[in-house]
Design a protein around this motif. Structure first.
Motif, short mmCIF file in Angstrom:
data_model
loop_
_atom_site.label_atom_id
_atom_site.label_comp_id
_atom_site.label_asym_id
_atom_site.label_seq_id
_atom_site.Cartn_x
_atom_site.Cartn_y
_atom_site.Cartn_z
N ILE A 172 0.85 -1.20 0.00
CA ILE A 172 0.00 0.00 0.00
C ILE A 172 0.88 1.24 0.00
CG2 ILE A 172 -1.74 1.31 1.27
CD1 ILE A 172 -2.79 -1.31 2.39
N GLN A 173 0.67 2.11 -0.97
CA GLN A 173 1.46 3.33 -1.08
C GLN A 173 1.03 4.31 0.01
OE1 GLN A 173 1.22 5.15 -4.93
NE2 GLN A 173 2.32 7.00 -4.32
N ARG A 174 1.99 4.71 0.86
CA ARG A 174 1.68 5.59 1.98
C ARG A 174 1.94 7.06 1.67
NH1 ARG A 174 -1.51 2.52 5.17
NH2 ARG A 174 -0.63 0.43 5.33
N GLU A 175 2.87 7.31 0.78
CA GLU A 175 3.23 8.68 0.43
C GLU A 175 3.15 8.84 -1.08
OE1 GLU A 175 3.73 10.98 2.57
OE2 GLU A 175 3.82 9.72 4.38
N PRO A 176 2.85 10.06 -1.58
CA PRO A 176 2.85 10.27 -3.03
C PRO A 176 4.22 9.99 -3.62
CG PRO A 176 1.81 12.11 -1.87
CD PRO A 176 2.47 11.27 -0.83
N SER A 177 4.23 9.44 -4.83
CA SER A 177 5.49 9.15 -5.50
C SER A 177 6.22 10.45 -5.81
CB SER A 177 5.23 8.40 -6.80
OG SER A 177 6.41 8.27 -7.54
N PRO A 178 7.54 10.54 -5.56
CA PRO A 178 8.29 11.76 -5.85
C PRO A 178 8.35 12.09 -7.34
CG PRO A 178 9.78 9.97 -5.27
CD PRO A 178 8.38 9.49 -4.98
N THR A 179 8.07 11.09 -8.17
CA THR A 179 8.12 11.32 -9.62
C THR A 179 6.75 11.64 -10.20
OG1 THR A 179 7.81 8.95 -10.06
CG2 THR A 179 10.08 9.75 -9.84
N SER A 180 5.73 11.72 -9.32
CA SER A 180 4.39 11.99 -9.81
C SER A 180 3.74 13.09 -9.00
CB SER A 180 3.54 10.71 -9.73
OG SER A 180 2.19 11.00 -10.05
N SER A 181 2.99 13.93 -9.68
CA SER A 181 2.26 15.00 -9.00
C SER A 181 0.86 14.58 -8.62
CB SER A 181 2.18 16.23 -9.92
OG SER A 181 1.51 15.89 -11.14
N SER A 182 0.49 13.33 -8.94
CA SER A 182 -0.85 12.83 -8.65
C SER A 182 -1.00 12.57 -7.16
CB SER A 182 -1.12 11.54 -9.42
OG SER A 182 -0.99 11.75 -10.80
N PRO A 183 -2.19 12.84 -6.60
CA PRO A 183 -2.42 12.53 -5.19
C PRO A 183 -2.51 11.03 -4.98
CG PRO A 183 -4.46 13.21 -6.24
CD PRO A 183 -3.38 13.40 -7.27
N LEU A 184 -2.47 10.63 -3.72
CA LEU A 184 -2.62 9.22 -3.41
C LEU A 184 -3.99 8.73 -3.84
CD1 LEU A 184 -1.11 9.02 0.18
CD2 LEU A 184 -0.18 7.98 -1.86
N PRO A 185 -4.07 7.54 -4.43
CA PRO A 185 -5.36 7.01 -4.85
C PRO A 185 -6.23 6.66 -3.65
CG PRO A 185 -3.67 5.35 -5.08
CD PRO A 185 -2.97 6.62 -4.71
N ALA A 186 -7.53 6.59 -3.88
CA ALA A 186 -8.53 6.17 -2.89
C ALA A 186 -8.86 7.29 -1.92
CB ALA A 186 -8.08 4.92 -2.13
N ALA A 187 -10.08 7.25 -1.41
CA ALA A 187 -10.55 8.26 -0.48
C ALA A 187 -9.77 8.19 0.83
CB ALA A 187 -12.04 8.06 -0.23
N PRO A 188 -9.49 9.36 1.46
CA PRO A 188 -8.76 9.35 2.74
C PRO A 188 -9.47 8.50 3.80
CG PRO A 188 -8.89 11.58 1.84
CD PRO A 188 -9.76 10.72 0.98
N LEU A 189 -10.80 8.43 3.75
CA LEU A 189 -11.53 7.64 4.73
C LEU A 189 -11.14 6.17 4.66
CD1 LEU A 189 -13.73 7.40 6.87
CD2 LEU A 189 -15.41 7.13 5.03
N PHE A 190 -10.92 5.65 3.44
CA PHE A 190 -10.50 4.26 3.28
C PHE A 190 -9.15 4.03 3.95
CE2 PHE A 190 -13.07 3.24 -0.82
CZ PHE A 190 -14.24 3.30 -0.07
N ARG A 191 -8.26 4.99 3.79
CA ARG A 191 -6.92 4.85 4.36
C ARG A 191 -6.95 4.92 5.88
NH1 ARG A 191 -2.97 4.66 0.92
NH2 ARG A 191 -3.48 4.93 -1.26
N VAL A 192 -7.79 5.79 6.42
CA VAL A 192 -7.94 5.87 7.87
C VAL A 192 -8.51 4.56 8.41
CG1 VAL A 192 -9.18 7.01 9.75
CG2 VAL A 192 -8.19 8.38 7.90
N LEU A 193 -9.53 4.03 7.72
CA LEU A 193 -10.13 2.78 8.15
C LEU A 193 -9.13 1.64 8.09
CD1 LEU A 193 -12.61 1.18 9.02
CD2 LEU A 193 -13.27 0.99 6.61
N GLU A 194 -8.32 1.61 7.04
CA GLU A 194 -7.30 0.56 6.92
C GLU A 194 -6.29 0.66 8.05
OE1 GLU A 194 -3.51 -1.15 6.08
OE2 GLU A 194 -3.88 1.01 5.90
#
Length: 265
Positions: A172-194
């Protein structure tokens, strides 16, 4: 079997050995000496309900988040044709098979459970005309059969599966990739729940280990405890350590390493 899996097996075997030695020397008088203590009554005896519910929430969610993290393909293994929906479905199949194994061993297997069949066939009651262990105990007698430690079985079975499934976190990717400006995928709520479910799993792992040590110190013979360990570890060895990685890799937690969308060739 991988090195960490050998370590896990030695860790739980060592716990039972240490507890059994304490049992033989002079076990201290603690709350765990009474099998009716609240931790045993509300947690250990209902262990699969706690573990199963937690895994039912965690496994598909963690698999989904790992799939969205777009982890690059492993260069050391051939790609397995599997997509995100299949990976989530396979996580639920793993949970179902683990639940059926627990049920067959301790609850029901075309009648009596496997453990009950062993207990029935290996002993008898000290009271005449009583043919079932529960009736024997109710009547004030003693059943002399071989009683595989259901606690050791359940606690080991749950702990090994919890640990294996928690390892999905690695993908599971925890931080945005340094080579990409895209935000982390999935809703923040899913990550908090995980994250909350991951902490719950860690809590359960600690609690089940404490209860395994307590069981080893106060209850059962060493033969019954190690029989429970063997049966508890058997499913895990078969599915996660041996047959699964060899012939069912797409059903394993780390199958997200080889995710391919159905549109890719």
């Amino acid at each position: 079997m991988k090195p960490y899996q050998k370590g896990l097996l030695l860790f739980y075997a060592g716990t039972i050995i240490i507890g059994s030695i304490i049992n033989e020397i002079d076990p201290p008088l603690t709350v765990f000496a009474n099998k009716r203590n609240p931790i045993n009554a509300y947690f250990a005896k209902k262990g699969w309900a706690w573990t199963g519910t937690t895994l039912l929430l965690y496994m598909p969610l963690a698999t989904y988040l790992a799939a969205l993290s777009a982890v690059p393909l492993s260069t050391n293994a051939p790609p397995i044709r599997i997509n995100t929906a299949q990976a989530v479905r396979n996580s639920l199949l793993r949970l179902l098979s683990a639940t059926l194994y627990w049920m067959f061993m301790t609850q029901w297997f075309v009648g009596h459970s496997v453990f009950d069949r062993i207990l029935l066939s290996s002993g008898s009651c000290t009271l005449e005309s009583i043919l079932h262990p529960k009736d024997c105990l109710t009547g004030g007698g003693i059943w002399t059969g071989f009683d595989i430690s259901g606690h050791c079985f359940l606690l080991v079975h749950m702990s090994l599966i919890l640990y294996e499934e928690l390892r999905t976190q690695r993908f599971i990717q925890r931080e945005p990739s340094p080579t990409s400006s895209s935000p982390l995928p999935a809703a923040p709520l899913f990550r908090v729940l995980e994250s909350l479910l991951s902490m719950t799993i860690v809590f359960l792992l600690i609690l089940w280990w404490v209860m395994l040590l307590a069981t080893s110190v106060y209850f059962h013979s060493w033969q019954e405890k190690f029989s429970g360990l063997a049966v508890g570890a058997f499913y895990w060895i078969l599915v996660y350590a041996e047959l699964g990685p060899r012939w069912g890799r797409k059903y394993m937690p780390d199958a997200v390493k080889w995710l391919r969308t159905t549109s890719e060739t």
